[in-house]
Design a protein around this motif. Sequence first.
Motif, PDB file in Angstrom:
ATOM      1  N   GLU A 171       0.919  -1.072  -0.179  1.00 36.57           N
ATOM      2  CA  GLU A 171      -0.160  -0.043  -0.021  1.00 36.57           C
ATOM      3  C   GLU A 171       0.875   1.236   0.065  1.00 36.57           C
ATOM      4  O   GLU A 171       0.537   2.400  -0.761  1.00 36.57           O
ATOM      5  CB  GLU A 171      -0.902  -0.127   1.223  1.00 36.57           C
ATOM      6  N   ALA A 172       2.095   1.192   0.742  1.00 34.66           N
ATOM      7  CA  ALA A 172       3.037   2.323   0.683  1.00 34.66           C
ATOM      8  C   ALA A 172       3.500   2.471  -0.420  1.00 34.66           C
ATOM      9  O   ALA A 172       3.812   3.517  -1.115  1.00 34.66           O
ATOM     10  CB  ALA A 172       3.703   2.136   1.730  1.00 34.66           C
ATOM     11  N   VAL A 173       3.823   1.365  -1.179  1.00 30.09           N
ATOM     12  CA  VAL A 173       4.532   1.475  -2.607  1.00 30.09           C
ATOM     13  C   VAL A 173       3.499   2.065  -3.772  1.00 30.09           C
ATOM     14  O   VAL A 173       3.943   3.124  -4.510  1.00 30.09           O
ATOM     15  CB  VAL A 173       5.041   0.024  -2.921  1.00 30.09           C
ATOM     16  N   ALA A 174       2.208   1.629  -3.372  1.00 31.96           N
ATOM     17  CA  ALA A 174       1.170   2.246  -4.467  1.00 31.96           C
ATOM     18  C   ALA A 174       1.157   3.852  -4.401  1.00 31.96           C
ATOM     19  O   ALA A 174       1.030   4.404  -4.969  1.00 31.96           O
ATOM     20  CB  ALA A 174      -0.063   1.483  -4.040  1.00 31.96           C
ATOM     21  N   ALA A 231       7.270   8.077 -15.326  1.00 31.13           N
ATOM     22  CA  ALA A 231       8.260   7.130 -15.848  1.00 31.13           C
ATOM     23  C   ALA A 231       7.933   5.872 -15.768  1.00 31.13           C
ATOM     24  O   ALA A 231       7.324   5.390 -15.064  1.00 31.13           O
ATOM     25  CB  ALA A 231       9.809   7.394 -15.284  1.00 31.13           C
ATOM     26  N   PRO A 232       8.330   4.984 -16.795  1.00 36.38           N
ATOM     27  CA  PRO A 232       8.119   3.614 -16.779  1.00 36.38           C
ATOM     28  C   PRO A 232       8.895   3.119 -15.582  1.00 36.38           C
ATOM     29  O   PRO A 232       9.918   3.464 -15.474  1.00 36.38           O
ATOM     30  CB  PRO A 232       8.804   3.031 -18.378  1.00 36.38           C
ATOM     31  N   THR A 233       7.973   2.170 -14.916  1.00 40.68           N
ATOM     32  CA  THR A 233       8.621   1.975 -13.345  1.00 40.68           C
ATOM     33  C   THR A 233       8.494   0.230 -13.345  1.00 40.68           C
ATOM     34  O   THR A 233       7.642  -0.245 -13.710  1.00 40.68           O
ATOM     35  CB  THR A 233       7.703   2.458 -12.318  1.00 40.68           C
ATOM     36  N   PHE A 234       9.738  -0.259 -12.971  1.00 40.75           N
ATOM     37  CA  PHE A 234       9.617  -1.735 -12.742  1.00 40.75           C
ATOM     38  C   PHE A 234       9.802  -1.906 -11.046  1.00 40.75           C
ATOM     39  O   PHE A 234      10.717  -1.344 -10.263  1.00 40.75           O
ATOM     40  CB  PHE A 234      10.837  -2.387 -13.327  1.00 40.75           C
ATOM     41  N   VAL A 235       8.825  -2.809 -10.550  1.00 40.21           N
ATOM     42  CA  VAL A 235       8.836  -3.103  -9.031  1.00 40.21           C
ATOM     43  C   VAL A 235       9.441  -4.321  -9.148  1.00 40.21           C
ATOM     44  O   VAL A 235       8.609  -5.297  -9.702  1.00 40.21           O
ATOM     45  CB  VAL A 235       7.631  -2.764  -8.540  1.00 40.21           C
ATOM     46  N   VAL A 236      10.430  -4.643  -8.331  1.00 36.14           N
ATOM     47  CA  VAL A 236      11.118  -5.880  -8.391  1.00 36.14           C
ATOM     48  C   VAL A 236      11.208  -6.396  -7.052  1.00 36.14           C
ATOM     49  O   VAL A 236      11.459  -5.986  -6.015  1.00 36.14           O
ATOM     50  CB  VAL A 236      12.466  -5.781  -8.977  1.00 36.14           C
ATOM     51  N   LEU A 275      -2.319  -2.624  -6.424  1.00 35.09           N
ATOM     52  CA  LEU A 275      -1.205  -1.670  -6.452  1.00 35.09           C
ATOM     53  C   LEU A 275      -1.211  -1.139  -8.155  1.00 35.09           C
ATOM     54  O   LEU A 275      -1.244   0.180  -8.410  1.00 35.09           O
ATOM     55  CB  LEU A 275      -0.074  -2.203  -6.247  1.00 35.09           C
ATOM     56  N   ILE A 276      -1.741  -2.005  -9.114  1.00 35.89           N
ATOM     57  CA  ILE A 276      -1.486  -1.823 -10.284  1.00 35.89           C
ATOM     58  C   ILE A 276      -2.663  -0.876 -10.955  1.00 35.89           C
ATOM     59  O   ILE A 276      -2.543   0.175 -11.489  1.00 35.89           O
ATOM     60  CB  ILE A 276      -1.482  -3.266 -11.202  1.00 35.89           C
ATOM     61  N   ASP A 277      -3.567  -1.166 -10.274  1.00 33.70           N
ATOM     62  CA  ASP A 277      -4.958  -0.406 -10.523  1.00 33.70           C
ATOM     63  C   ASP A 277      -5.025   0.752 -10.276  1.00 33.70           C
ATOM     64  O   ASP A 277      -5.713   1.991 -10.708  1.00 33.70           O
ATOM     65  CB  ASP A 277      -6.271  -1.179  -9.971  1.00 33.70           C
TER      66      ASP A 277
END
Length: 619
Positions: free
Chosen positions: A78-81, A89-94, A111-113
């Motif tokens: 939730e904090a990441v979202a 910018a295009p973002t990659f969450v790894v 998160l994606i939504d």
Amino acid sequence: MSLRCYPASYVGMSGLVPSDPQVSHSAPHSVDTGISLTRASIELLILQWYTPSPVNAANGAWIPAADEEIAYKRALLEAVAETLRARVAPTFVVIPELSLPLALLPDVEKLIDTTAKPLVVVAGLEHMSLDRYNDLHRSFDGATLPVDASSGRRINAAAVWIATDQGTRRYLQLKRGPADIELQTVMRGAESFVFRSPDQHEGRRLNFAVAICADFTNKDEVLRIRRDMGTLNDVTALDLMFVLQMNPNQNAVQFRTSVAAFFDAPVTGMAEEATLIATDKSIIVFANQARTGAKEEYGRSTIHFRFDPGALRRAGVSRTFCVEKHDGHNHLSAVFREDGPAAYLVEYVPLHRRNPGQPGSTEPPLLRRALYADLRTIAKQLEFREIEPVTHWLIDSWTRDQKLIAHEAEKNFRASAAKKEAALNSWTRACAAGIAWWKARLGDDNVARHHLGIVAGSLDASDPREWSLTTTVRLFLRNFVLVSLGTDRAFALCATPLGNVTSAGSDIAFVSGHHRWTWDTTVNEFYDGRRTALDTATKPPTVVLQETLTDVQSGTTYELPPLITEREGIDPDDITAAPRLRHIKVISGNVLYGYLCEAESHETAASVIAARIDEVLRD
């Protein structure tokens, strides 16, 4: 249209596959991501979060994610979202190997939504049964299945979400090369994906692939992966390789040679007709989980990139990572400093976006920005900042040293069995309090360097990871805690070069002889380095000695004549000369530690040490 990827030997309804010790490799499945570069950079968010062991050490049984872990990671997602919501910018969450509980798959979707697009999430899922995997892959657009689905084995898989304004697609990829300890317990996969941009022109493409830990520990296997990718007609170059890990040793020779094989060009020993996917303008992202609280065991998430004469300059400068060279290998590594639970937000400029015609001084760095967020506490959104390298290294060293300090005390304490455990517990708490005291006061690297300079002498400009001060900083902490025992006297950071701390109006310096100098030479060196401040001081400092070849007499405080005055030809009895200190108070850290070890209880030791320190400070 959804893409289903099934090995030819997959039986289907039974979920069983004939055992095959030889993995049958095939060309990866090429997947159009719908994402091409429209900006100069992308962002990488690496979640190096705390993940308990998935295996019971006592009986080897698989352990599902506990409710406490799920709740912690749900709050972090939730904090990441919230953190990513406003980014363009295009973002990659790894997310590292075996660290995303299956219960949190809906949270990733949430998160994606709620996050700006385009967004890619690459996550190592917790172990699962074949039945659970069969249920799961039906909701994904593409999935690879095991070659060997022996009963009782588990699946180690990565999930990939690719979200654009046109929607979200989902893929599952199994670990292809189980480690030795997994050979009898983990199913192996034979297939993989290459995720490609619709626009393959340099400056626009963004092609990536995923591997899981031991997939990347065999150089021949890495070359095979590159060769398999090289058979694809619609992809000629790879820009990002994500390696999800749960491994305590990121510098293992297997990783090092495999990384070298990834960047190797031309490749010796390969058939002339073999075509390898180009990797010269690629990076490898090692995302490693902080699996236990023992910081020395996990961490060191890293970005590897190919070495050439300009690579070090192009890497960029950030206090959050250090760039390591590897003699005899073809790559450099940007190693993130925090080994515990952390998130890293990195702005990366793809190599093919850089204009080769620009002068070197104006070329954008690969890693334009790198920030860190502590994941030990959870807030509404992640609080990112740069790491202060020296401060972080010092506190990190002390945190690691707590185990060794406790082990030394357990061997050396002479208290009776009835009181020894209580004494050890009190000493351990005192050391933790000492670390907390310094952590609250070391605001930036200038302060940390100042205090290390007093203890160790001059410090060169090299990265703190290269300093040989392991024992010195441990004894610095131990001696500080000893001086602070058994008293309510207040301590403050010393505002002059004459000490590390001030108490009762006296400056106290912790000084090392580096196992090279006698005690008096050590004090003379301290005097030589601070003669101006000492010669104008109104009260002599107290020097607590450590690592000297000779020791002061037990329980004695020495007054040292300022020998430097004699060497300058100044008569110390000349009444017209400027007043100078005639002595420096000296006490041995070994003596103080001896009081602690010989006492019948921690309270007795603290009382004796406090009385001795008070006596010194009053003189």
